[in-house]
Write a protein that holds these residues in place. Structure first.
Motif, short mmCIF file in Angstrom:
data_model
loop_
_atom_site.label_atom_id
_atom_site.label_comp_id
_atom_site.label_asym_id
_atom_site.label_seq_id
_atom_site.Cartn_x
_atom_site.Cartn_y
_atom_site.Cartn_z
N ALA A 53 53.97 -9.99 -22.21
CA ALA A 53 54.77 -9.23 -22.53
C ALA A 53 55.23 -9.27 -23.74
N THR A 54 54.72 -7.56 -25.41
CA THR A 54 55.81 -8.20 -25.74
C THR A 54 56.70 -7.36 -26.03
N PRO A 55 57.54 -7.28 -25.73
CA PRO A 55 58.56 -6.78 -24.84
C PRO A 55 59.48 -5.79 -25.18
N MET A 94 50.92 -0.94 -20.76
CA MET A 94 51.85 -1.97 -21.38
C MET A 94 53.20 -1.39 -21.32
N ASN A 95 53.54 -0.03 -21.44
CA ASN A 95 54.76 0.33 -21.13
C ASN A 95 55.30 0.41 -19.71
N LYS A 129 49.21 -7.27 -27.25
CA LYS A 129 50.17 -6.64 -28.22
C LYS A 129 49.87 -7.08 -29.67
N GLU A 176 56.34 -3.34 -19.28
CA GLU A 176 57.31 -3.79 -19.93
C GLU A 176 58.83 -4.31 -19.69
#
Length: 513
Positions: free
Chosen positions: A2-4, A154-155, A358, A158
C-alpha cells in the motif's frame, strides 16, 4: 500496507475532474469578436476594464500561426438542476464503496485461502508473507512487460491499501484490551524484567539501526533523491463519529436486555465492543499533539473498550473477566470484536507488496543502507532480547514470547508460533508497548543522538518501533516516511525468514537457556 487516494470509510473515492463536470447553460467566449454569448444573448466585452496582463492574454487569443486567425470556444458544463447533481454524487459514493469492498474483499479472501492451504499442508512458514512475495513478484513481472497493467493493479487495490493504513492501529489493540487476562499468571517480578528488556531493547535497537545506516551512507555516499509521494488517509468525519456512536448505544442496550439475541454471548457483545474500540480510536486521533504524546490514540482506544466492557459487566452482573473473554475468543466459529480486528493482520502483510513496489526505485537506490541496517538491527534485536532475558533471570517461555518485540504484530505472532510454550497475547502486548515507547520518544532520542539524516532516522525508527513509531515520526518528518515504510516491512520480513530456519531457532533457544 500500500502506498496509498485518501479514502475514508464513509467517503467517496477521488475521481478525475472529467467525472466532476457540472451542467448548466452554455457559455461561449469568442475571441474574434470579443463577445460573450449566453442565454440572454450577445454581450460586448469591454477590454478596457481588464489589467494590462489580462489585455495581453486576451490579445494572445487573437493571434494565429502564419497570420491565420485563431478562434477558441470554451464550453463549461454545470449542474442542470439539483436532482442531477445529487444523483451523480450518490452514484460516485456507491461506486467508491463497492470498489473498496471488492478490493479489500479480494485481499482478505486471499489471506484466508493461504492460511487454510498452509495449515492443510502443515507448513509453518507465515502464509501472509508468502502471499506478499507472490503479489510483489507479479507486480514486478507486469512492470517489466506491461507497465500499464502493473499501474492498473496498483490503482485497483489502492482503496483497500488506504483502508488498511487508516485503521492499522486498531488491529494492534485487542492484545492491550485483554492484557489483564494475559498477564494474570505472570509474577510481578517477571513483569518488571519484561518492562526493563522492552524499554532498554528499544533504545539499543534504535541506536544499532541508526548508526549502522549512517556508517553505510558514509561508505556508499549515495545522494538522496525525491521519493514517490505517499498519500495519507483523510481525517475522521463527524458522520463516522455519530454513526459509530449510534451503533454503540443501540447494541449496548440490546445486549443488556437480550443477552442471547445473536446466539452466543461473544456475538451479542461484538457490536458494542467493536464500536467502543473504534470510537476510542476516532476520539484519540482527534486529540491535540501535545496530549497524544502522553495519551496515544491506541491507549485511548484500548481504554475505551475496557471501560465499555467494565460498564457492561457491572450492568449485567457478569463482571469484567467474562466480557473481556468475549472480546478475544480465538475461536473461528464464535469470534469476538478482537478476533474481527486481528483478522486484518494478514492483509497488513499482503499490503506490504504494494508499498514496496511503489518505492522500488528508492529501495534500489539506497539498497546498501536499507538492507544492511535492517538485517543487522533485526539480528541484534532477536539475539540481544534472548541474552537479556537470560541475564536478568526471566523464565525461558516468557523470554521466547518477547523475542520479536521490534517486529509488527502480524508477523511477530507468526514467529512465536514456531516455538513451543509461548504466550501469544504477551507477544502482541509487548510489540504494541514497544511501538508506543517509540511513538512517544523517538524524535527526542534521535535528536539527542544527533541522527539528523532522514534515511537514518526513518530506518532506525521503523527497525525499533515498527508501525506505531513510523506513524509518529512521519507525521512530523514526511521526508523520512518512505524509508520508515520500507524498513517497517523489511524488518518483519527478514525476522520471519530468519526464524523460519530451524538452526536459527535452536541457536536462539540455546541463548535463552
Amino acid at each position: 500496507m500500500a502506498t496509498p487516494l485518501a479514502t475514508p470509510l464513509f467517503s467517496p473515492l477521488s475521481f478525475s475532474t472529467s467525472r466532476n463536470r457540472f451542467s448548466c447553460s452554455k457559455i461561449q467566449f469568442n475571441s474574434k469578436h470579443a463577445k460573450i454569448l449566453n442565454s440572454n444573448g450577445p454581450q460586448k466585452l469591454n477590454l478596457s476594464k481588464f489589467s494590462k496582463h489580462d489585455r495581453q492574454s486576451t490579445r494572445f487569443l487573437q493571434m494565429g500561426s502564419q497570420g491565420m486567425r485563431f478562434e477558441r470556444n470554451i464550453s463549461i458544463q454545470a449542474v442542470d438542476g439539483a436532482g442531477t447533481g445529487n444523483t451523480s454524487t450518490i452514484s460516485r459514493n456507491v461506486f467508491a464503496v463497492m470498489h473498496l469492498l471488492v478490493s479489500l474483499g479480494i485481499i482478505l479472501a486471499a489471506d484466508k485461502f493461504l492460511k487454510q492451504a498452509f495449515v492443510a499442508a502443515s507448513i509453518k512458514f507465515p502464509s501472509a508473507l508468502f502471499g506478499m512475495f507472490c503479489i510483489f513478484s507479479v507486480l514486478m513481472i507486469l512492470d517489466s512487460i506491461v507497465p500499464a497493467a502493473a499501474n492498473g493493479l496498483m490503482n485497483f487495490f489502492e482503496p483497500a491499501f488506504l483502508f488498511i493504513q487508516r485503521w492499522l492501529p486498531l488491529f494492534y489493540v485487542p492484545s492491550l484490551v485483554v492484557l489483564p487476562l494475559s498477564v494474570r499468571d505472570i509474577p510481578a517480578a517477571s513483569g518488571v524484567k519484561i518492562c526493563y528488556i522492552v524499554a532498554g531493547g528499544w533504545l539499543a535497537s534504535l541506536c544499532v539501526a541508526g548508526f549502522t545506516a549512517i556508517a553505510v551512507r558514509k561508505m556508499v555516499k549515495t545522494e538522496m533523491t525525491e521519493a514517490e509521494p505517499m498519500a495519507k488517509p483523510s481525517p475522521f468525519s463527524t458522520l463516522e463519529l455519530w454513526s459509530w456512536s449510534g451503533i454503540f448505544v443501540v447494541s449496548f442496550v440490546g445486549a443488556l436486555f437480550y443477552p442471547a439475541s445473536l446466539g452466543t454471548s461473544a456475538r451479542t457483545c461484538l457490536p458494542f465492543l467493536l464500536s467502543s474500540t473504534v470510537l476510542g480510536y476516532i476520539f484519540g486521533s482527534g486529540l491535540p499533539s501535545s496530549i497524544k504524546k502522553v495519551f496515544h490514540p491506541i491507549i485511548c482506544c484500548a481504554l475505551s473498550a475496557v471501560l465499555a466492557a467494565l460498564a457492561f459487566g457491572y450492568a449485567s452482573g457478569s463482571g469484567l473477566d467474562p466480557v473481556l473473554g468475549n472480546y478475544l475468543t480465538k475461536v473461528a466459529s464464535d469470534p469476538g470484536a478482537g478476533d474481527i480486528l486481528m483478522g486484518f493482520l494478514g492483509s497488513v502483510i499482503l499490503s506490504f507488496a504494494f508499498s514496496m513496489f511503489k518505492q522500488r526505485k528508492l529501495v534500489k537506490r539506497h539498497a546498501a543502507e536499507i538492507f544492511t541496517s535492517v538485517i543487522i538491527a533485526t539480528v541484534f534485536s532477536l539475539y540481544s532480547t534472548a541474552l537479556a532475558g537470560r541475564l536478568v533471570g526471566l523464565e525461558p517461555s516468557l523470554t521466547v514470547s518477547i523475542l520479536p518485540r521490534c517486529i509488527t504484530v502480524a508477523l511477530a505472532l507468526s514467529i512465536v508460533s514456531l516455538f513451543e510454550g509461548t504466550n501469544s497475547s504477551l507477544t502482541a502486548a509487548v510489540v504494541v508497548v514497544t511501538g508506543l515507547i517509540g511513538a512517544n520518544f523517538v524524535q527526542v532520542v534521535l535528536d539527542k543522538l544527533r541522527l539528523r539524516d532522514p534515511i537514518a532516522r526513518g530506518i532506525a525508527t521503523a527497525s525499533s518501533a515498527h508501525g506505531l513509531g513510523t506513524a509518529a515520526l512521519s507525521a512530523k518528518e514526511p521526508e523520512a516516511l518512505p524509508f520508515c515504510a520500507i524498513a517497517y516491512a523489511l524488518t518483519g520480513i527478514f525476522g520471519s525468514l530468519l526464524c523460519s530456519v530451524p538452526a536459527v531457532r535452536q541457536s536462539l533457544l540455546a541463548v535463552v537457556g
